[in-house]
Design a protein around this motif. Sequence first.
Motif, mmCIF file in Angstrom:
data_model
loop_
_atom_site.group_PDB
_atom_site.id
_atom_site.type_symbol
_atom_site.label_atom_id
_atom_site.label_comp_id
_atom_site.label_asym_id
_atom_site.label_seq_id
_atom_site.Cartn_x
_atom_site.Cartn_y
_atom_site.Cartn_z
ATOM 1 N N LEU A 360 -18.089 9.707 4.066
ATOM 2 C CA LEU A 360 -18.839 9.568 5.158
ATOM 3 C C LEU A 360 -17.756 10.085 6.591
ATOM 4 O O LEU A 360 -18.228 10.861 7.549
ATOM 5 C CB LEU A 360 -19.159 8.218 5.834
ATOM 6 N N ILE A 361 -16.381 10.263 6.245
ATOM 7 C CA ILE A 361 -15.773 10.515 7.495
ATOM 8 C C ILE A 361 -14.931 11.944 7.159
ATOM 9 O O ILE A 361 -14.464 12.352 8.126
ATOM 10 C CB ILE A 361 -14.545 9.228 7.864
ATOM 11 N N SER A 362 -14.676 12.164 5.839
ATOM 12 C CA SER A 362 -13.947 13.094 5.572
ATOM 13 C C SER A 362 -14.765 14.600 5.711
ATOM 14 O O SER A 362 -16.189 14.426 5.413
ATOM 15 C CB SER A 362 -13.509 13.440 3.965
ATOM 16 N N PRO A 397 -7.105 3.936 4.538
ATOM 17 C CA PRO A 397 -7.993 3.414 3.704
ATOM 18 C C PRO A 397 -7.043 2.281 2.662
ATOM 19 O O PRO A 397 -7.710 1.271 2.286
ATOM 20 C CB PRO A 397 -8.509 4.326 2.742
ATOM 21 N N PHE A 398 -5.946 2.800 2.422
ATOM 22 C CA PHE A 398 -5.247 1.829 1.396
ATOM 23 C C PHE A 398 -4.831 0.430 1.969
ATOM 24 O O PHE A 398 -5.115 -0.582 1.440
ATOM 25 C CB PHE A 398 -3.819 2.469 1.094
ATOM 26 N N PHE A 399 -4.478 0.649 3.310
ATOM 27 C CA PHE A 399 -4.118 -0.716 4.342
ATOM 28 C C PHE A 399 -5.404 -1.465 4.432
ATOM 29 O O PHE A 399 -5.470 -2.713 4.553
ATOM 30 C CB PHE A 399 -3.320 -0.486 5.538
ATOM 31 N N ALA A 400 -6.546 -0.767 4.506
ATOM 32 C CA ALA A 400 -7.948 -1.335 4.927
ATOM 33 C C ALA A 400 -8.202 -2.341 3.598
ATOM 34 O O ALA A 400 -8.793 -3.221 3.633
ATOM 35 C CB ALA A 400 -9.004 -0.322 5.156
ATOM 36 N N ALA A 401 -8.119 -1.617 2.368
ATOM 37 C CA ALA A 401 -8.297 -2.112 1.169
ATOM 38 C C ALA A 401 -7.442 -3.324 0.924
ATOM 39 O O ALA A 401 -7.760 -4.255 0.585
ATOM 40 C CB ALA A 401 -8.111 -1.237 -0.010
ATOM 41 N N LEU A 458 -14.427 3.102 10.658
ATOM 42 C CA LEU A 458 -14.062 2.828 11.926
ATOM 43 C C LEU A 458 -12.794 3.683 12.293
ATOM 44 O O LEU A 458 -12.688 4.390 13.044
ATOM 45 C CB LEU A 458 -14.183 1.248 12.412
ATOM 46 N N TYR A 459 -12.040 3.434 11.577
ATOM 47 C CA TYR A 459 -10.638 3.923 11.838
ATOM 48 C C TYR A 459 -10.655 5.263 11.462
ATOM 49 O O TYR A 459 -10.016 6.140 12.569
ATOM 50 C CB TYR A 459 -9.406 3.269 10.984
ATOM 51 N N GLY A 460 -11.432 5.758 10.574
ATOM 52 C CA GLY A 460 -11.507 7.265 10.360
ATOM 53 C C GLY A 460 -12.165 8.060 11.300
ATOM 54 O O GLY A 460 -11.901 9.262 11.718
ATOM 55 N N LYS A 461 -13.050 7.426 11.811
ATOM 56 C CA LYS A 461 -14.037 7.893 13.106
ATOM 57 C C LYS A 461 -13.035 8.290 14.352
ATOM 58 O O LYS A 461 -13.079 9.093 14.921
ATOM 59 C CB LYS A 461 -15.297 7.003 13.420
ATOM 60 N N VAL A 462 -12.403 7.000 14.629
ATOM 61 C CA VAL A 462 -11.381 7.019 15.751
ATOM 62 C C VAL A 462 -10.510 8.231 15.691
ATOM 63 O O VAL A 462 -10.094 8.809 16.598
ATOM 64 C CB VAL A 462 -10.772 5.639 15.913
#
Length: 467
Positions: A360-362, A397-401, A458-462
Amino acid sequence: MAINRQSVEEIVEAIGGKENISTATHCVTRLRLVLHDESKVDTKALEDNELVKGSFSANGQFQVVIGQGTVDKVYKIFAEITEIESASKQDVKNAAASKQNFLQRGVKTLADIFIPILPAIVTAGLLLGINNILTGPDIFFSDPLVEVYPQWADLASIINLIANTAFVFLPGLIGWSAAKQFGGSPLLGIVLGLILVHPDLLNAWTYGQAEEIPTWNLFGLEIEKIGYQGQVLPVLVSAYILAKIETFLNKRIPDSIQMLIVAPVALLVTGFLAFTLIGPVTFWIANLLTDGLIGLFNFAPAIGGLVYGALYAPLVITGMHHTFLAVDLQLIGSTGSTFLWPMLALSNIAQGAAALAMILISRNEKTKGLAGTSAVSAFLGVTEPALFGVNLRFKFPFFAAIIGSAIAGLVITVSGVEAASIGVGGVPGFLSIFKEYWGAFFTGMAIVLVVPFVLTFLYGKVRKVSE
């Protein structure tokens, strides 16, 4: 799929040219390379290559993720371009081992022993899960399904027999793989493993309930006739001794009489040592380690679950996660269940959820496609494409996981979730969980699906990711 030769040439150039390649081979999905200097690798060029789904360095090998089926065609062209001789996987492992320290070599040895038998163990765990659904109460009805529909009883019995075989004869599987790894005969390793679970021995799982322990009396020495069903350490150490005795004798016994002397002497000596010394000592050590681990998690389950849930994915990067396969098997053999494996299953799902959010963000179509396929793979228990192809590449994404996995690990550990066996480490993992813990496990599954996905999104959108 036709392979563009230029794309393969670009891979060679990105890893520092053919002069930078020491040894090369491939597995089912990846090019496995030992490079003279990994600092010469142009990671960005590799990531931009249409054939590459990711790359990483582990255990002395630089691995380029290509994909199942495609990697065979790529390697053929790769070998032509580099003019490198096709090496066996063992050649690459040996070359990589020269760059490893003692701990890395130990982890690699355990991995090389347990990875070959993993398909049998995972299959057995999955089938046991299906059997549990058929025979467990309060799933479809208050009574087990096989009692409501008796015609299913024999099918459940056959499934249980097939599933149990890998665990009942686990020392045979480990003996085969360990003897091969230690340089001995795999066949003798199998025989050794089966000796340790011979029907004439007292089953290890009934040892605690036995009123009388049968013994051998050898020249005044009493030896308990105990089997080692489900045990890991006894057969590992015994297989090492067997391989060393066999190697020693093979170098000194003439070829013409080796068959009459080497195998009988090696098995007799190792078998005697296994029942008199190796077995009792390693059985005591295994129980000590098991009790210590259980005591630690009982003392602080929240901390234990939080830490293990957070650390499992980083352990995958280093390859040390294979060490915990032996721990899980030892826990199952000693206590009949494992509280570590459920966290593994949720960690895999967390990496998949984070990768899924990248769709969704890439803004890069290749990244979107890779994120989708690797997410599905992670949900089914294989996380490497998601880890190395997407999550580690973008880092967040790694840290979100990891955050989602840590929270879920805390929740299910505090709830006492346990698995009866090792199964598919993803969404189907619930089949291996005891039915009474399904509610807590599904709560953990919801956490690792939602938290990593939302945090990544959220982080990717920011950050407005453009790749």
